[in-house]
Design an enzyme around this catalytic site. Structure first.
Site, short mmCIF file in Angstrom:
data_model
loop_
_atom_site.label_atom_id
_atom_site.label_comp_id
_atom_site.label_asym_id
_atom_site.label_seq_id
_atom_site.Cartn_x
_atom_site.Cartn_y
_atom_site.Cartn_z
N TRP A 17 0.89 -1.12 -0.12
CA TRP A 17 0.11 -0.14 -0.05
C TRP A 17 1.04 1.39 -0.08
O TRP A 17 1.82 1.30 0.73
CB TRP A 17 -0.82 0.04 1.24
N ASN B 228 0.13 5.58 0.20
CA ASN B 228 -0.62 6.93 0.21
C ASN B 228 0.43 8.27 0.06
O ASN B 228 0.97 8.12 -0.77
CB ASN B 228 -1.63 6.91 1.20
N ASP B 229 0.22 9.22 0.93
CA ASP B 229 0.71 10.32 0.79
C ASP B 229 2.29 10.37 0.45
O ASP B 229 2.94 9.84 0.96
CB ASP B 229 0.81 11.32 2.08
N TRP C 222 -4.36 0.02 3.85
CA TRP C 222 -3.88 0.83 5.00
C TRP C 222 -3.30 0.00 6.04
O TRP C 222 -4.33 -0.81 6.54
CB TRP C 222 -4.63 2.01 5.25
N PHE D 236 3.36 8.86 10.35
CA PHE D 236 2.58 9.34 9.35
C PHE D 236 3.40 10.55 8.71
O PHE D 236 4.59 10.56 8.83
CB PHE D 236 1.49 9.98 9.96
N SER D 237 2.70 11.10 7.92
CA SER D 237 3.31 11.99 6.78
C SER D 237 4.34 13.19 7.18
O SER D 237 4.32 13.72 8.42
CB SER D 237 2.28 12.68 5.82
N ARG E 166 -0.52 17.16 12.62
CA ARG E 166 0.33 16.23 11.64
C ARG E 166 0.77 16.80 10.41
O ARG E 166 0.25 17.81 10.14
CB ARG E 166 -0.55 14.89 11.37
N TRP F 207 -9.30 8.98 -0.63
CA TRP F 207 -9.74 8.22 0.59
C TRP F 207 -11.25 7.60 0.22
O TRP F 207 -11.61 6.69 0.83
CB TRP F 207 -9.68 8.99 1.78
#
Length: 498
Positions: free
Chosen positions: A35, A37-38, A62, A97-98, A166, A305
């Site tokens: 997976w 994402n960002d 995720w 996280f990002s 975040r 999303w």
């Protein structure tokens, strides 16, 4: 190296072997395996562009967030490196996280990311606690800072959420001071962007609230990026839970560009103009990097999303990054176009001029115009300016009942992307419409960039863009034109050859 990171690196190296040939996009970055994402930490370091990304290697859904890692000389040809960081510390055991990256003055590469833990609130429910953390390395291996986290609840202004705190984006100004913008929610639940300052990139202090949503554009503002461009200051972010405003903003998770002026002394951004950064279905968490030639390039997560179910859970990978796009400000708008490095990959030109497309001829196919990895530039106009056509449609990734369509209705100035016949078996978001401004010659110019599992549409000179992921069988490669009315079309098709 922690056991978690060692395990992730061993897993991705072995299981990525299952992804071969055209199972991946040709020139859009997808995850090593699992997976994505960002985009995170998009930066230039030691002669290469580094792209990190939110990453769960163990399946295509995720999960506990790691940072995947890839490098490129030109943002087109990518090489995978081992996972950079894993959720292996008490302050990030629920996920890394990002965040972003920057080269320090001593030549080391610094990653700034959000560490997430789960804590019990007063009601006994488990909720996120988000802090900002640092890892430092050499472009391949990274060590987490011994004094992490560097920003916690104690550093927040009154009323700021420790749960939604975040996605730090870091930069250094001309005076050598480090700055970071971080997404947050205020006491009323609305998004805000906080600005922090540091003299060494390790010790941080709250400086100001850069901008406040005040419940205008969705709720939480995620993944901020802040920079100067063509004499203006630009704030990018991805709002959650948006309400539509005509055709400018859509329901759900969106993307946004605000243009204005930054008062550096007070740390306040004065908004002047706002718009969507991308009007398609799949574009989120966009991040920029300044190229060596001085041009700024933007890349976003080519997914949404609200539409993640388009990718089956048993696939080996899920998620892609958009084409790198050179961006600039013109007429108080954000403009985008493919980079010169992408243009250098275009070969095998096929060109037609003044092709008639009308309802009597039905669906039209042109020799040499087909494929799933190509660049298509089209100019469409009415055959008789006094008798405009009703609708012009381009069908691509087509075979039998499978296709995705792009249609334009000139009397409404509406451009629509529609992938409901692309092979998806899920009742998710499949259509999106965009308002196209009038042109001086009453024509519309479109540029379609196709790469196996995606389509990016640039309108005019790049004043609007629509991005959509498609997962149609790769054998569906026909391109067909149709018109309700009478139109003329000029078209240039080129293959993307890496």
């Amino acid at each position: 190296m922690s056991l978690k990171l060692e395990k992730a690196r061993a897993y991705e190296k072995e299981h990525s072997k299952k992804i071969v040939g055209d199972m991946r996009p040709a020139f859009h970055l997808s995850p090593y395996v699992g997976w994505m994402n960002d985009p995170n930490g998009l930066s230039f370091y030691k002669g290469q562009y580094h792209m990190f990304y939110q990453y769960h290697p163990y399946n295509s859904q995720w999960g506990p967030m790691h940072w995947g890692h890839a490098v490129s000389k030109d943002l087109i040809h990518w090489e995978y490196l081992p996972a950079a960081i894993a959720p292996d510390m008490p302050y990030d055991d629920f996920g890394c996280f990002s965040g972003s990256a920057i080269e320090l003055e001593d030549g080391r590469h610094l990653l700034m990311y959000t560490g997430v833990t789960r804590v019990e609130n007063e009601e006994g429910d488990l909720v996120d606690c988000q802090t900002q953390c640092i890892a430092v390395g050499d472009g391949l291996n990274y060590v987490k800072y011994e004094h992490n986290p560097v920003l916690t609840e104690a550093d927040l202004p009154e009323g700021a959420s420790k749960i939604d705190f975040r996605d730090p984006k870091i930069w250094r100004d001309d005076e050598g001071i480090y700055w970071a913008v971080v997404g947050n929610r205020s006491a009323d639940g609305s998004g805000q962007i906080l600005l922090f300052r540091s003299e060494d990139a390790f010790s941080w202090k709250y400086f100001s609230t850069l901008d406040e949503n005040k419940n205008r554009f969705g709720k939480m503002w995620e993944c901020p990026d802040f920079f100067k461009l063509n004499g203006k200051d630009v704030l990018l972010m991805s709002p959650q839970d948006m309400l539509p405003e005509g055709f400018e903003y859509h329901n759900g998770n969106g993307n946004m560009c605000i243009i204005g002026e930054f008062d550096k002394e007070k740390g306040i951004f004065h908004e002047q103009y706002s718009q969507s950064a991308d009007y398609g279905i799949d574009f989120y968490a966009h991040q920029t990097v300044l190229k060596q030639d001085g041009k700024r390039v933007m890349i976003g997560w080519m997914q949404n999303w609200d539409a993640c179910a388009i990718r089956a859970h048993d696939e080996v990978w899920a998620g892609q990054m958009s084409l790198p796009r050179e961006i600039w400000i013109e007429n108080n708008r954000l403009y985008q176009r493919p980079t010169s490095e992408y243009e250098a990959c275009l070969k095998n030109k096929v060109e037609y001029k003044d092709v008639e497309v009308d309802k009597n001829s039905g669906e039209l196919q042109l020799e040499g115009i087909k494929g799933r990895t190509l660049d298509l530039q089209i100019r469409i106009r009415a055959k008789d300016i006094k008798d405009p056509y009703y609708k012009f449609t381009i069908y691509f990734a087509k075979k039998d009942k499978l296709y995705t369509s792009l249609s334009f209705r000139p009397y409404e100035n509406i451009l629509k992307i529609d992938r409901k016949f692309s092979g998806s078996r899920r009742a998710i978001l499949h259509q999106r419409r965009m308002l196209v401004p009038d042109s001086e010659d009453e024509s519309i110019r479109l540029r379609l960039v196709l790469d196996r599992y995606s389509c990016e549409v640039f309108v005019g000179d790049g004043e609007r863009v629509m991005t959509t992921a498609i997962y149609t069988d790769i054998k569906a490669e026909d391109i067909v034109f149709a018109c309700d009315g009478e139109a003329l079309m000029d078209i240039i098709k080129q293959d993307v050859i890496l």
